[in-house]
Write a protein that holds these residues in place. Structure first.
Motif, PDB file in Angstrom:
ATOM      1  N   ASP A  67      -6.829   1.336   1.887  1.00 56.97           N
ATOM      2  CA  ASP A  67      -7.633   0.472   1.017  1.00 56.97           C
ATOM      3  C   ASP A  67      -7.720  -0.955   1.573  1.00 56.97           C
ATOM      4  O   ASP A  67      -6.815  -1.430   2.258  1.00 56.97           O
ATOM      5  CB  ASP A  67      -7.026   0.417  -0.392  1.00 56.97           C
ATOM      6  CG  ASP A  67      -7.377   1.648  -1.215  1.00 56.97           C
ATOM      7  OD1 ASP A  67      -8.210   2.451  -0.741  1.00 56.97           O
ATOM      8  OD2 ASP A  67      -6.819   1.795  -2.317  1.00 56.97           O
ATOM      9  N   GLY A 100      -2.419  -0.566  -3.271  1.00 58.04           N
ATOM     10  CA  GLY A 100      -3.564   0.160  -2.732  1.00 58.04           C
ATOM     11  C   GLY A 100      -3.116   1.439  -2.053  1.00 58.04           C
ATOM     12  O   GLY A 100      -1.953   1.593  -1.698  1.00 58.04           O
ATOM     13  N   LYS A 140       0.837  -1.196   0.000  1.00 59.84           N
ATOM     14  CA  LYS A 140       0.000   0.000   0.000  1.00 59.84           C
ATOM     15  C   LYS A 140       0.878   1.256   0.000  1.00 59.84           C
ATOM     16  O   LYS A 140       1.974   1.259   0.565  1.00 59.84           O
ATOM     17  CB  LYS A 140      -0.906   0.037   1.242  1.00 59.84           C
ATOM     18  CG  LYS A 140      -1.970  -1.057   1.280  1.00 59.84           C
ATOM     19  CD  LYS A 140      -2.815  -0.904   2.540  1.00 59.84           C
ATOM     20  CE  LYS A 140      -3.877  -1.973   2.629  1.00 59.84           C
ATOM     21  NZ  LYS A 140      -4.719  -1.814   3.848  1.00 59.84           N
ATOM     22  N   LEU A 155       0.009  -3.947  -8.842  1.00 59.41           N
ATOM     23  CA  LEU A 155      -1.106  -3.169  -8.328  1.00 59.41           C
ATOM     24  C   LEU A 155      -0.898  -2.914  -6.843  1.00 59.41           C
ATOM     25  O   LEU A 155      -0.575  -3.833  -6.084  1.00 59.41           O
ATOM     26  CB  LEU A 155      -2.434  -3.904  -8.544  1.00 59.41           C
ATOM     27  CG  LEU A 155      -2.997  -3.846  -9.967  1.00 59.41           C
ATOM     28  CD1 LEU A 155      -4.130  -4.858 -10.121  1.00 59.41           C
ATOM     29  CD2 LEU A 155      -3.502  -2.448 -10.296  1.00 59.41           C
ATOM     30  N   THR A 175      -7.430  -4.912   1.302  1.00 56.31           N
ATOM     31  CA  THR A 175      -6.542  -5.790   0.545  1.00 56.31           C
ATOM     32  C   THR A 175      -7.351  -6.818  -0.248  1.00 56.31           C
ATOM     33  O   THR A 175      -8.492  -7.128   0.105  1.00 56.31           O
ATOM     34  CB  THR A 175      -5.583  -6.538   1.467  1.00 56.31           C
ATOM     35  OG1 THR A 175      -6.349  -7.430   2.306  1.00 56.31           O
ATOM     36  CG2 THR A 175      -4.794  -5.577   2.348  1.00 56.31           C
ATOM     37  N   ARG A 193      -7.445   0.284  -7.585  1.00 56.82           N
ATOM     38  CA  ARG A 193      -6.050   0.210  -7.179  1.00 56.82           C
ATOM     39  C   ARG A 193      -5.175   1.056  -8.116  1.00 56.82           C
ATOM     40  O   ARG A 193      -5.593   1.482  -9.189  1.00 56.82           O
ATOM     41  CB  ARG A 193      -5.584  -1.243  -7.176  1.00 56.82           C
ATOM     42  CG  ARG A 193      -6.448  -2.106  -6.284  1.00 56.82           C
ATOM     43  CD  ARG A 193      -5.775  -3.400  -5.901  1.00 56.82           C
ATOM     44  NE  ARG A 193      -6.724  -4.251  -5.191  1.00 56.82           N
ATOM     45  CZ  ARG A 193      -7.082  -4.073  -3.929  1.00 56.82           C
ATOM     46  NH1 ARG A 193      -6.550  -3.105  -3.222  1.00 56.82           N
ATOM     47  NH2 ARG A 193      -7.973  -4.862  -3.360  1.00 56.82           N
TER      48      ARG A 193
END
Length: 642
Positions: free
Chosen positions: A558, A554, A500, A552, A560, A579
């Motif tokens: 966000d 986050g 992230k 990708l 997972t 994402r």
């Protein structure tokens, strides 16, 4: 009087068959189980008499009695406790009303040997059935305290049992075992022999707080002169008390052996093994209490079942109050077994009152701190024991990171986590040890959640961390997906997901190079964001990739992909999360796409962008929105390369 013949529940019938065919290596334990049941019945009748003065129960001489008959080859275990009604006999003995029984029986068949089978049986507390290891037929006569009619139950353990009302049954329960033929060479296991009974009671049940008595044996001449059974009892003289009746938690620690602790643990937990660790605690002053707690070796099968029973036994001044006192132990410590004996509570205290009681809250806080400190001591001083404990109960303990913020730092301190440090041998690390290995200037404890350590280590997110030697925690328990968002850090150091937000592992020189590349790839990132539309929040260059083309990630808060799967497994559709697609500017596929796009985008380049996004989605464990389109694009692209 009507005699009914009733079929055993299918699971009970299977379990009885296993008992009859002797899955236990030590059959002496049947007597421990029957005495334990009788002790529970005595506890309950005394409590019921306190709570209901009009019950009409006789509590003047509560005791357990063993009556062997060598000629008839029987053994009767009798108590004058709470007793059972007809419906209770059917529910408690005719069925196994315990969740997970089918799983238990399946595992028993897989176990294959007596020791493993014994461990599995113990986790389900079905001690009464062990009578059939030593008896061809078992009879039970019982009358519930405060009622006028008793019940007689009888079975040979095959497929059915009979049950009928009895008019003149005494209060309590008597279990009569019609013993199997005794091996003349095995006098140690002749259960009609008084010496054998004395030995078993002393070994397994000496701590029972009620007297376990055996009628004194009359001499041959006195027995011959007796006209009836009452005369025979009188001729026999005073009964013999077989146990010391000293509560273990009230005795000095130096006066209690490990064997006595082990037997007491088996008594309160219905486990068949020794405890992993014994914990004693006493407090004097404002709140006086004594506690004797145990950490088990093996997690019970119902540890994660919603309706599992939890808590420890509560006594007040040696008077039993309740089993499974949930108010004394938080849910994340539900595996802890034992006894708490408080000095100042009311004997009529209820579960509802306990939830609000100030003394109970104070005792609970002390118990939690003592259990957690014991776990920490195991980690520091007995690592093998600690490892065994963590494998069985670590997942449950981590639930406290959400439910017990007051002890969150302590729980983190006694927890262990798999990490990329020595990951090949499966060893786990403490957070304190992780911090000692942190790089100079590292300001966070890095982690990633996922389905398995192998899947996490294969993730593109790991590439830069592996390349630069940064340690990453590999969090794979379902509870890990939740607590990492609720816990800020450990010992002043924040937790940070490597999947992230932005990752800053670059040197100053690398940052300057990255800034130059950002302008070079600005057009590609803007174009791809337009092609992918709502499938992504943003397209940007990555500082976490070394070999993969794209990944990708986050935003910081966000959900997972693994957590999304958990919600769907529970029947809940999670909110859609856009994402961020990060591109590796050093990868030939990305540089080639940049050059081709700069010279004029085409439909085929748009397909390449879709494929790149789909590959990144699959690499992170996500699900394709349109798998058939992805497969079609990939097949077409492969065909054109031939």
């Amino acid at each position: 009087m009507t005699t009914e013949t009733i079929e055993f529940q299918a699971e009970a019938r299977q379990l009885l068959r296993l008992m009859i065919h002797s899955i236990y290596s030590n059959k002496d334990v049947f007597l421990r189980e029957l005495i334990s049941n009788a002790s529970d019945a005595l506890d309950k009748v005394r409590l019921a008499a306190y709570q209901d003065k009009d019950l009409g129960a006789d509590t003047s001489d509560l005791h357990i009695e063993l009556v062997p008959d060598t000629e008839a080859r029987t053994l009767t275990v009798r108590d004058n406790g709470i007793g059972m009604s007809r419906d209770e006999v059917v529910d408690l003995i005719g069925t196994i009303a315990k969740s997970g029984t089918a799983e238990l029986l399946a595992k028993l068949k897989e176990a294959g040997d007596a020791e493993n089978a014994q461990e599995l049986i113990g986790q389900f507390g079905v001690g009464f059935y062990s009578s059939f290891m030593v008896a061809d037929r078992v009879e039970l006569t019982t009358r519930k305290a405060g009622t006028g009619e008793g019940v007689h139950w009888s079975s040979d353990g095959e497929g059915s049992y009979t049950i009928e009302p009895v008019a003149d049954a005494p209060q309590g329960t008597a279990v009569t075992l019609h013993l199997k033929a005794s091996d003349a060479d095995d006098q140690m296991h002749d259960y009609a022999d008084r010496g054998v009974l004395r030995r078993i009671v002393k070994t397994y049940s000496d701590f029972i707080t009620w007297p376990v008595r055996m009628p004194a044996e009359a001499s041959a001449d006195e027995a011959a002169d007796a006209d009836d059974a009452a005369d025979a009892d009188e001729a026999a003289g005073e009964p013999e008390t077989l146990n010391s009746m000293k509560a273990l938690w009230a005795r000095s620690q130096k006066d209690v052996s490990d064997e006595e602790y082990a037997e007491f643990y088996r008594h309160v937990s219905h486990d068949w093994q020794e405890p992993l660790e014994t914990i004693r605690l006493a407090a004097e002053g404002t709140f006086e209490y004594q506690a004797l707690l145990f950490l088990p070796q093996i997690a019970p099968m119902d540890l994660y079942m919603r309706d599992a029973r939890r808590g420890v036994q509560l006594y007040v001044r040696r008077v039993f109050i309740m089993d499974d006192c949930e108010a004394l132990v938080p849910e994340y410590l539900r595996f802890v077994k034992g006894v708490v004996d408080a000095a100042d509570l009311s004997l009529n205290v209820s579960r509802e009152i306990l939830q609000q009681d100030r003394q109970i809250s104070a005792i609970r806080r002390r118990l939690v701190k003592k259990v957690l400190s014991t776990i920490g001591t195991l980690r520091d001083e007995q690592p093998e024991k600690y490892t065994a404990f963590w494998e069985q109960f670590g997942r449950a303990l981590k639930e406290g990171l959400l439910s017990d913020p007051d002890n969150r730092e302590t729980i983190l301190g006694v927890s262990s986590f798999r990490s990329t440090h020595d990951s090949g041998n499966g060893a786990a690390t403490s957070l304190a040890a992780y911090k000692e290995r942190m790089h100079d200037g590292q300001d966070a404890i890095y982690y990633m959640t996922g389905d398995s350590p192998a899947a996490i280590e294969a993730s593109p997110h790991m590439e830069a961390f592996r390349d630069k030697g940064y340690e990453v925690l590999l969090l794979t328990d379902p509870i890990d997906e939740v607590w990492v968002d609720a816990v800020e850090g450990f010992d002043g150091t924040a937790f940070r997901s490597i999947a992230k937000g932005q990752v800053d592992l670059q040197t100053e020189e690398e940052k300057e190079q990255a800034e130059e590349r950002r302008s070079e790839f600005a057009g590609l990132c803007e174009w791809m964001a337009g092609v992918l539309g709502e499938d992504v929040k943003e397209v940007r260059l990555s500082s976490r990739l070394t070999t993969s083309a794209a990944v990708l990630v986050g935003d910081e808060f966000d959900m997972t992909p693994t957590l999304e799967k958990m919600y769907r497994a529970m029947g809940q559709e999670p909110p859609k999360v856009q994402r961020i697609l990060e591109l590796n500017p050093s990868h030939p596929l990305v540089t080639g796409l940049r050059d081709a796009q700069a010279s004029g985008a085409s439909d085929e380049l748009g397909e390449t962008a879709e494929l790149l996004h789909g590959m990144a989605l699959l690499a992170e464990g996500g699900e394709l929105a349109d798998p058939s389109r992805f497969v079609g694009l990939l097949a077409g692209r492969l065909q054109r390369t031939l």
